[in-house]
Write a protein that holds these residues in place. Structure first.
Motif, PDB file in Angstrom:
ATOM      1  N   LEU A   1       0.950  -1.529   0.062  1.00 13.40           N
ATOM      2  CA  LEU A   1       0.064  -0.159   0.046  1.00 13.40           C
ATOM      3  C   LEU A   1       0.573   1.295   0.148  1.00 13.40           C
ATOM      4  O   LEU A   1       1.818   1.495   0.129  1.00 13.40           O
ATOM      5  N   ARG A   2       0.602   2.403  -1.071  1.00 20.74           N
ATOM      6  CA  ARG A   2       1.258   3.602  -0.565  1.00 20.74           C
ATOM      7  C   ARG A   2      -0.028   4.635   0.114  1.00 20.74           C
ATOM      8  O   ARG A   2      -0.945   4.770  -0.465  1.00 20.74           O
ATOM      9  N   LEU A   3       0.451   5.159   1.174  1.00 27.00           N
ATOM     10  CA  LEU A   3      -0.321   5.971   2.018  1.00 27.00           C
ATOM     11  C   LEU A   3       0.941   7.172   1.134  1.00 27.00           C
ATOM     12  O   LEU A   3       0.903   8.011   1.420  1.00 27.00           O
ATOM     13  N   SER A   4      -0.656   8.636   1.925  1.00 24.10           N
ATOM     14  CA  SER A   4      -0.340   9.802   1.147  1.00 24.10           C
ATOM     15  C   SER A   4      -0.656  10.870   1.487  1.00 24.10           C
ATOM     16  O   SER A   4      -1.760  10.345   3.272  1.00 24.10           O
ATOM     17  N   CYS A   5       0.042  11.396   2.700  1.00 23.99           N
ATOM     18  CA  CYS A   5      -0.237  13.017   3.771  1.00 23.99           C
ATOM     19  C   CYS A   5      -0.103  13.971   2.612  1.00 23.99           C
ATOM     20  O   CYS A   5       0.956  14.411   2.702  1.00 23.99           O
ATOM     21  N   THR A   6      -1.427  14.857   2.725  1.00 24.78           N
ATOM     22  CA  THR A   6      -1.231  15.758   2.083  1.00 24.78           C
ATOM     23  C   THR A   6      -1.943  17.409   2.979  1.00 24.78           C
ATOM     24  O   THR A   6      -2.967  17.335   4.119  1.00 24.78           O
TER      25      THR A   6
ATOM     26  N   VAL B   1       3.746  14.019   2.113  1.00 22.65           N
ATOM     27  CA  VAL B   1       4.554  12.774   2.374  1.00 22.65           C
ATOM     28  C   VAL B   1       3.644  11.207   1.820  1.00 22.65           C
ATOM     29  O   VAL B   1       2.751  11.469   1.731  1.00 22.65           O
ATOM     30  N   TYR B   2       4.962  10.340   1.815  1.00 23.66           N
ATOM     31  CA  TYR B   2       4.018   9.698   1.640  1.00 23.66           C
ATOM     32  C   TYR B   2       4.805   8.527   1.941  1.00 23.66           C
ATOM     33  O   TYR B   2       6.098   8.629   2.452  1.00 23.66           O
ATOM     34  N   LEU B   3       4.834   7.203   2.801  1.00 22.60           N
ATOM     35  CA  LEU B   3       4.639   5.956   3.310  1.00 22.60           C
ATOM     36  C   LEU B   3       4.626   5.290   2.332  1.00 22.60           C
ATOM     37  O   LEU B   3       3.021   4.129   2.054  1.00 22.60           O
ATOM     38  N   GLN B   4       5.334   4.616   1.703  1.00 25.75           N
ATOM     39  CA  GLN B   4       5.075   2.633   0.974  1.00 25.75           C
ATOM     40  C   GLN B   4       5.712   2.158   1.193  1.00 25.75           C
ATOM     41  O   GLN B   4       7.104   2.340   2.094  1.00 25.75           O
ATOM     42  N   MET B   5       4.166   0.660   1.472  1.00 28.50           N
ATOM     43  CA  MET B   5       4.783  -0.044   2.627  1.00 28.50           C
ATOM     44  C   MET B   5       4.251  -1.111   1.506  1.00 28.50           C
ATOM     45  O   MET B   5       3.529  -1.465   1.006  1.00 28.50           O
ATOM     46  N   ASN B   6       5.631  -1.909   1.702  1.00 23.58           N
ATOM     47  CA  ASN B   6       5.867  -3.152   0.421  1.00 23.58           C
ATOM     48  C   ASN B   6       6.138  -4.505   2.367  1.00 23.58           C
ATOM     49  O   ASN B   6       6.053  -4.194   3.311  1.00 23.58           O
ATOM     50  N   SER B   7       5.449  -6.154   1.344  1.00 21.96           N
ATOM     51  CA  SER B   7       5.626  -6.829   2.510  1.00 21.96           C
ATOM     52  C   SER B   7       5.105  -6.833   3.913  1.00 21.96           C
ATOM     53  O   SER B   7       5.290  -7.272   4.915  1.00 21.96           O
TER      54      SER B   7
ATOM     55  N   PHE C   1       9.348  -0.302   4.605  1.00 26.64           N
ATOM     56  CA  PHE C   1       8.747   1.003   4.299  1.00 26.64           C
ATOM     57  C   PHE C   1       9.452   1.383   3.663  1.00 26.64           C
ATOM     58  O   PHE C   1      10.566   1.635   4.581  1.00 26.64           O
ATOM     59  N   THR C   2       8.973   2.437   2.940  1.00 28.05           N
ATOM     60  CA  THR C   2      10.056   3.841   2.503  1.00 28.05           C
ATOM     61  C   THR C   2       9.550   4.835   2.844  1.00 28.05           C
ATOM     62  O   THR C   2       7.671   4.872   2.123  1.00 28.05           O
TER      63      THR C   2
END
Length: 115
Positions: free
Chosen positions: A18-23, A78-84, A67-68
């Motif tokens: 999932l990729r979270l975004s915060c604006t 700002v983003y949070l890329q969440m893998n595995s 996570f990245t």
């Protein structure tokens, strides 16, 4: 009016992404360090990742390598890329902006990892 609006949460199977975004709006985004926190039911809110104004980055040990965090000052985001993703990643994820004594929070977005 200061606002932080998270999006991108949802239901995902273990191993998914999932990729979270915060604006952000209402403040000078580029001057703030940005944080992602999460809070699982019955647990305290915990720091997941943070990115500073000069792009220094830290992660919680539990998400390192999976996570990245990144930011785009031109988009005030700002983003949070969440893998595995794992079931233990299930939580409400919050965006947080900090500059000295000023701190702002978003309303949170639910992430559920389940088969």
């Amino acid at each position: 009016q200061v606002q932080l609006v998270e999006s991108g949460g949802g239901l995902v199977q273990p191993g998914g992404s999932l990729r979270l975004s915060c604006t952000a709006s209402g403040f000078t985004f580029s001057s703030y360090s940005m944080y992602w926190y999460r809070q699982a039911p019955g647990k305290e809110r915990e720091l997941v990742a943070r990115i500073g104004t000069t792009d220094w980055i830290n992660y919680a040990d539990s998400v390192k390598g999976r996570f990245t965090i990144s930011r785009d000052n031109a988009k005030n985001a700002v983003y949070l890329q969440m893998n595995s993703l794992k079931p233990e990643d299930t939580a409400v994820y919050y965006c947080n902006a900090v500059q000295f004594a000023n701190t702002y929070w978003g309303q949170g977005t639910q992430v559920t990892v389940s088969s």
